[in-house]
Design a protein around this motif. Sequence first.
Motif, PDB file in Angstrom:
ATOM      1  N   THR A 132      -8.883  -5.022 -13.978  1.00 60.91           N
ATOM      2  CA  THR A 132      -8.863  -5.627 -12.650  1.00 60.91           C
ATOM      3  C   THR A 132      -8.682  -7.134 -12.792  1.00 60.91           C
ATOM      4  O   THR A 132      -8.873  -7.699 -13.863  1.00 60.91           O
ATOM      5  CB  THR A 132     -10.162  -5.337 -11.875  1.00 60.91           C
ATOM      6  OG1 THR A 132     -11.278  -5.773 -12.653  1.00 60.91           O
ATOM      7  CG2 THR A 132     -10.284  -3.862 -11.555  1.00 60.91           C
ATOM      8  N   GLU A 177      -6.249  -8.140  -4.662  1.00 66.36           N
ATOM      9  CA  GLU A 177      -6.741  -6.837  -4.224  1.00 66.36           C
ATOM     10  C   GLU A 177      -5.718  -5.735  -4.520  1.00 66.36           C
ATOM     11  O   GLU A 177      -6.077  -4.659  -5.017  1.00 66.36           O
ATOM     12  CB  GLU A 177      -7.051  -6.882  -2.725  1.00 66.36           C
ATOM     13  CG  GLU A 177      -7.571  -5.577  -2.161  1.00 66.36           C
ATOM     14  CD  GLU A 177      -7.750  -5.641  -0.655  1.00 66.36           C
ATOM     15  OE1 GLU A 177      -7.426  -4.638   0.003  1.00 66.36           O
ATOM     16  OE2 GLU A 177      -8.189  -6.694  -0.138  1.00 66.36           O
ATOM     17  N   LYS A 222      -6.039  -2.562  -7.003  1.00 67.92           N
ATOM     18  CA  LYS A 222      -5.824  -1.213  -6.471  1.00 67.92           C
ATOM     19  C   LYS A 222      -4.830  -0.454  -7.344  1.00 67.92           C
ATOM     20  O   LYS A 222      -5.035   0.715  -7.661  1.00 67.92           O
ATOM     21  CB  LYS A 222      -5.341  -1.294  -5.023  1.00 67.92           C
ATOM     22  CG  LYS A 222      -5.352   0.009  -4.269  1.00 67.92           C
ATOM     23  CD  LYS A 222      -5.144  -0.270  -2.782  1.00 67.92           C
ATOM     24  CE  LYS A 222      -5.190   0.980  -1.954  1.00 67.92           C
ATOM     25  NZ  LYS A 222      -6.478   1.660  -1.974  1.00 67.92           N
ATOM     26  N   LEU A 279       0.849  -1.210   0.000  1.00 66.00           N
ATOM     27  CA  LEU A 279       0.000   0.000   0.000  1.00 66.00           C
ATOM     28  C   LEU A 279       0.878   1.252   0.000  1.00 66.00           C
ATOM     29  O   LEU A 279       0.572   2.234  -0.689  1.00 66.00           O
ATOM     30  CB  LEU A 279      -0.931   0.001   1.210  1.00 66.00           C
ATOM     31  CG  LEU A 279      -2.031  -1.062   1.214  1.00 66.00           C
ATOM     32  CD1 LEU A 279      -2.808  -0.997   2.533  1.00 66.00           C
ATOM     33  CD2 LEU A 279      -2.961  -0.899   0.026  1.00 66.00           C
ATOM     34  N   GLU A 312      -6.102   2.885  -9.206  1.00 65.62           N
ATOM     35  CA  GLU A 312      -5.610   4.148  -8.661  1.00 65.62           C
ATOM     36  C   GLU A 312      -4.411   4.723  -9.413  1.00 65.62           C
ATOM     37  O   GLU A 312      -4.133   5.897  -9.300  1.00 65.62           O
ATOM     38  CB  GLU A 312      -5.246   3.971  -7.188  1.00 65.62           C
ATOM     39  CG  GLU A 312      -6.459   3.666  -6.332  1.00 65.62           C
ATOM     40  CD  GLU A 312      -6.147   3.671  -4.855  1.00 65.62           C
ATOM     41  OE1 GLU A 312      -5.119   4.269  -4.449  1.00 65.62           O
ATOM     42  OE2 GLU A 312      -6.924   3.077  -4.103  1.00 65.62           O
TER      43      GLU A 312
END
Length: 143
Positions: free
Chosen positions: A141, A127, A131, A50, A135
Amino acid sequence: SADEEVLDASNKGMNPEINKKAVELCHKYNIKVKGFFIIGLPKSTYEKELKSIEFAKELNLDYCDAYVLTPYPGTPLWDAPNKFNIEIIKPLEGDIDWNDYFQVGKDGLPSKLKINHPNITHEQTRELFNKWRSEIKGGSTYN
């Protein structure tokens, strides 16, 4: 990666600060910059991934791609996965379909996951990939 420990464990020979300065110099001289990030490098965690997404946003890259770590025969990861604390999901002897080892398939999505990471589940990997795509300059996806 935005994490120095991850870069060191992967023998990248760089750190986030050097990468940031290089991108800034390229921008200063109007050189377009493309970032390549790999999800699931040794020593990575969901939180570190992240952090890398946020780092990529801060860099204001002209282009950016993220790929899921895929080991290949003859690479240090393939030859000594225990050294990197990663389990490779290898095909059965005589049943190798190298099409499964494309990092990205013809549809732009990652191929089948080929590692079991000690800190990131398969679900988290999917996931994180989604992301990145949603983003950071992209849109496909992974289901």
